[in-house]
Write an enzyme that holds these catalytic residues in place. Structure first.
Site, PDB file in Angstrom:
ATOM      1  N   CYS A   1       0.835  -1.199   0.000  1.00 19.49           N
ATOM      2  CA  CYS A   1       0.000   0.000   0.000  1.00 19.49           C
ATOM      3  C   CYS A   1       0.878   1.261   0.000  1.00 19.49           C
ATOM      4  CB  CYS A   1      -0.977  -0.029   1.182  1.00 19.49           C
ATOM      5  SG  CYS A   1      -2.285   1.208   1.025  1.00 19.49           S
ATOM      6  N   TYR A   2       0.887   2.040   1.105  1.00 14.58           N
ATOM      7  CA  TYR A   2       1.734   3.237   1.131  1.00 14.58           C
ATOM      8  C   TYR A   2       3.192   2.870   0.864  1.00 14.58           C
ATOM      9  CZ  TYR A   2       3.904   7.550   2.825  1.00 14.58           C
ATOM     10  OH  TYR A   2       4.634   8.702   2.932  1.00 14.58           O
TER      11      TYR A   2
ATOM     12  N   HIS B   1      -3.867  -5.299   0.519  1.00 10.60           N
ATOM     13  CA  HIS B   1      -3.409  -5.744   1.847  1.00 10.60           C
ATOM     14  C   HIS B   1      -3.430  -7.265   1.957  1.00 10.60           C
ATOM     15  CE1 HIS B   1      -3.043  -1.821   3.784  1.00 10.60           C
ATOM     16  NE2 HIS B   1      -3.985  -1.464   2.916  1.00 10.60           N
TER      17      HIS B   1
ATOM     18  N   GLU C   1      -2.370  -8.959   4.359  1.00  8.38           N
ATOM     19  CA  GLU C   1      -2.434  -9.391   5.755  1.00  8.38           C
ATOM     20  C   GLU C   1      -3.858  -9.543   6.279  1.00  8.38           C
ATOM     21  OE1 GLU C   1      -1.425  -6.559   4.559  1.00  8.38           O
ATOM     22  OE2 GLU C   1      -2.012  -4.837   5.776  1.00  8.38           O
TER      23      GLU C   1
ATOM     24  N   SER D   1       0.096 -13.437  38.991  1.00  6.20           N
ATOM     25  CA  SER D   1      -1.239 -12.860  39.143  1.00  6.20           C
ATOM     26  C   SER D   1      -2.317 -13.908  38.964  1.00  6.20           C
ATOM     27  CB  SER D   1      -1.444 -11.791  38.085  1.00  6.20           C
ATOM     28  OG  SER D   1      -1.550 -12.409  36.816  1.00  6.20           O
ATOM     29  N   GLY D   2      -1.939 -15.055  38.426  1.00  8.74           N
ATOM     30  CA  GLY D   2      -2.950 -16.046  38.093  1.00  8.74           C
ATOM     31  C   GLY D   2      -3.322 -15.960  36.626  1.00  8.74           C
ATOM     32  N   GLY D   3      -2.808 -14.971  35.938  1.00  9.87           N
ATOM     33  CA  GLY D   3      -3.083 -14.826  34.509  1.00  9.87           C
ATOM     34  C   GLY D   3      -2.054 -15.582  33.684  1.00  9.87           C
ATOM     35  N   VAL D   4      -2.322 -15.628  32.382  1.00  8.39           N
ATOM     36  CA  VAL D   4      -1.470 -16.448  31.523  1.00  8.39           C
ATOM     37  C   VAL D   4      -0.065 -15.853  31.362  1.00  8.39           C
ATOM     38  CG1 VAL D   4      -2.546 -15.466  29.452  1.00  8.39           C
ATOM     39  CG2 VAL D   4      -1.275 -17.558  29.264  1.00  8.39           C
ATOM     40  N   ASP D   5       0.050 -14.539  31.266  1.00  5.89           N
ATOM     41  CA  ASP D   5       1.357 -13.946  30.966  1.00  5.89           C
ATOM     42  C   ASP D   5       2.371 -14.197  32.088  1.00  5.89           C
ATOM     43  OD1 ASP D   5      -0.100 -13.035  28.867  1.00  5.89           O
ATOM     44  OD2 ASP D   5      -0.254 -10.979  29.596  1.00  5.89           O
TER      45      ASP D   5
ATOM     46  N   SER E   1       2.199 -16.386  34.397  1.00  5.40           N
ATOM     47  CA  SER E   1       2.418 -17.820  34.604  1.00  5.40           C
ATOM     48  C   SER E   1       3.419 -18.363  33.604  1.00  5.40           C
ATOM     49  CB  SER E   1       1.100 -18.588  34.448  1.00  5.40           C
ATOM     50  OG  SER E   1       0.171 -18.118  35.376  1.00  5.40           O
TER      51      SER E   1
ATOM     52  N   LYS F   1       0.027 -12.237  22.237  1.00  7.76           N
ATOM     53  CA  LYS F   1      -0.729 -13.017  23.229  1.00  7.76           C
ATOM     54  C   LYS F   1      -0.966 -14.471  22.788  1.00  7.76           C
ATOM     55  CE  LYS F   1      -3.340 -12.776  27.032  1.00  7.76           C
ATOM     56  NZ  LYS F   1      -3.022 -12.026  28.243  1.00  7.76           N
TER      57      LYS F   1
END
Ligand code: XMP
Length: 538
Positions: free
Chosen positions: A108-109, A195, A197, A249-253, A255, A393
């Site tokens: 594109c650009y 595009h 993508e 924290s108990g979150g995925v990251d 852990s 993520k």
């Protein structure tokens, strides 16, 4: 409006990271650099390249050819962008990029820049070309070889290339673009107006594969899981025999970051889990079990519920809640960290999107102040270990699965640092209200999981307003809490749509909440998207 200043337990000091530090991981696999000219899909290009099995980083367009060369990429992609090549102050092409000896693809650009700088003809068209368009391949050349002569593609531009630079082959045109793709195999320069993508370009991924595989000759074997060994080596080198702590924290990251670091340095790592009593039902125990029993990772678990409840007494204003939870969290964390003794490093679950969003990756304007930074003391004395800094993520989830983390943890929906306290709205977050909310939330999650919808939703949770309404149950008048169901779909939490949950499911959830929770006599559904609403209510 909410301003989020509360860290999750996992990520308590990103502010201190050198956000402009490159993701400088020595890697065995090939890399392609995507230069960001400000297009809305730039990040997506990097993700798609990774999906093809080639590591890719998004860098601001102005980093300079030297910086690009330092990464020894096998190719460079110039992204799209909102500017016109003729506009004052429009980003320019640094000609040295074309002398790096690796192929360059302009999208594109990016293509218009190449055309304009190399003597092609770019002009503002009478009509722009936005959305679906038809691509006609006249001469497949190297880039479009093996792809259909007629294909759909997605366009988003006003300026148009009318003639390719001299010596280039014009490969294709589209409804409104006389030259929708060109190449010079000899010079290693390629351009496409559309595009590749976005999903609306059915052969987009094929074009990227042709560029990465056939043109750049990349070894297409990179996968998120393949970074495990690379990171293990890097972490060992970074920390030597020093002690490291990690806030879970108990979150995925957090852990995944913790398990990765533990794999690298074993018991030099101590994890600290601050249970502020504002978690979802059973989550604290799940974290403790997974880390202590399954992985045998040294874990300090602090039951700080009473401390937090004490602080929350009489506080109803959302920002005040956030601030005091954030401040108390840091206090507890620092106390526990001090007990671990002479730890030099702190593990952070910073992701690539955090790096990009805070301007560190692209140099673009800060899109939002990240939730997990801010409100932290300037003088935290740790050096940071950020093993996920290069990952998106979904890639972190893949690494988590590779490391054997339980499925429930790997796929956990995002959860705000201040926890359930900011979901008891309009009133004080008392233990009694938090328990009602926790039980309602548990029923919601249980039914959503049973319906197979948990992964499809960005978040699903309950909100408990400080409101009671009249009802009738078993011939008796009741005066109980109203529970709000909030479920949204989203890609990145910047925008969100309310989820169209099936009516039968909603009925099942509502009737379970009212039957099982004595304090609740009414259930309502939030049908506000973001914008205008935020995902959380406070
Ligand atoms: P909003 O409510 O602004 O939330 O649409 C966007 C996303 O951020 C999460 N969130 C937080 N995460 N600390 C966090 O770690 C916070 O203070 C915080 N506040 C909101 C929210 O759950 C949603 O995913």
């Amino acid at each position: 409006m909410t301003t989020h200043g509360v860290p999750t337990a996992a990520t308590a000091a990103t502010e201190l990271a050198d956000e402009s530090a490159p993701v400088d991981v020595p890697r065995a696999t090939d890399e392609v650099v995507v230069l960001d000219y400000g297009g809305q899909y730039s990040q997506l290009i990097a993700r798609r390249v990774r999906e093809c099995g080639v590591f890719s980083e998004l860098l601001p367009h102005h980093v300079g050819a030297d910086e690009v060369a330092r990464r020894k990429p096998k190719g460079v992609i110039l992204s799209g962008g909102p500017a016109s090549v003729y506009a004052d102050g429009a980003p320019r092409l640094e000609k040295e990029l074309l002398d790096l000896g690796v192929p360059v693809l302009g999208i594109c650009y990016g293509m218009q820049l190449l055309a304009n700088e190399l003597g092609g003809r770019v002009e503002g068209a009478e009509v722009g070309e936005f959305g679906r368009s038809q691509l006609t391949v006249r001469e497949p050349g190297r880039l479009l070889e093996g792809l259909p002569a007629e294909q759909r593609c997605w366009m988003s531009h006003r300026d148009t290339v009318y003639a390719a630079p001299e010596g280039f082959t014009e490969l294709a045109s589209s409804t409104e673009s006389p030259v929708a793709a060109f190449e010079s195999v000899e010079r290693g320069i390629y351009g496409i107006q559309y595009h590749p993508e976005v999903v609306h370009t059915p052969y987009g991924q094929d074009v990227l594969k042709r560029f990465l595989g056939d043109v750049c000759e990349c070894d297409m074997t990179w996968s998120a899981a393949s970074i495990v060994e690379e990171q293990v080596a890097r972490i060992r080198e970074q920390v030597g025999d020093a002690k490291v702590i990690c806030g879970l924290s108990g979150g995925v990251d957090s852990s995944v970051a913790a398990v990765l670091v533990h794999k690298a340095i074993g018991d030099q790592l101590t994890c600290i889990f601050v249970d502020h009593g504002l978690m979802r039902k059973g989550e604290g125990d799940q974290v403790i079990k997974a880390f202590r029993e399954h992985y045998g990772i040294p874990l300090v678990a602090v039951d700080a519920e009473e401390r937090f409840l004490e602080k929350l007494k009489g506080v109803t204003e959302p920002e005040a809640k956030r601030k005091l939870i954030g401040a108390e969290f840091i206090r507890v964390f620092e106390e526990e960290a001090a007990k671990v003794g002479d730890a030099k490093f702190l593990v952070q679950g910073t992701l690539y999107s955090d790096v990009i969003e805070s301007g560190g990756g692209t140099g673009a304007a800060t899109i939002k102040s990240h939730h997990n930074v801010g409100g932290l003391p300037e003088d935290l004395e740790f050096e940071l270990v950020e093993p996920l800094r290069a990952l998106f993520k979904d890639e972190v989830r893949a690494v988590g699965a590779e490391l054997g983390l339980p499925e429930r943890l790997v796929w956990r929906q995002p959860f705000p640092g201040p926890g359930l306290a900011i979901r008891v709205v309009g009133g004080e977050a008392t233990k009694e209200r938090l328990d009602v909310l926790r039980d309602a939330d548990y029923i919601l999650q249980d039914e959503i999981r049973k319906a197979g919808l948990y992964r499809e939703l960005w978040q699903s949770f309950c909100v408990l307003p400080d409101v009671r309404t009249v009802g009738v149950q078993g011939d008796e008048r009741t005066y109980g809490y109203v529970v709000v169901i909030r479920a949204v779909t989203s890609d990145d939490a910047m925008t969100a749509d309310w989820a169209r949950l099936p009516y039968d499911l909603l009925e099942q959830i509502a009737s379970r909440m009212i039957n099982e929770l004595r304090e609740v006599n009414r259930v309502v559904l939030d049908i506000t998207s973001k914008p205008p609403g935020t995902i959380e209510w406070e």
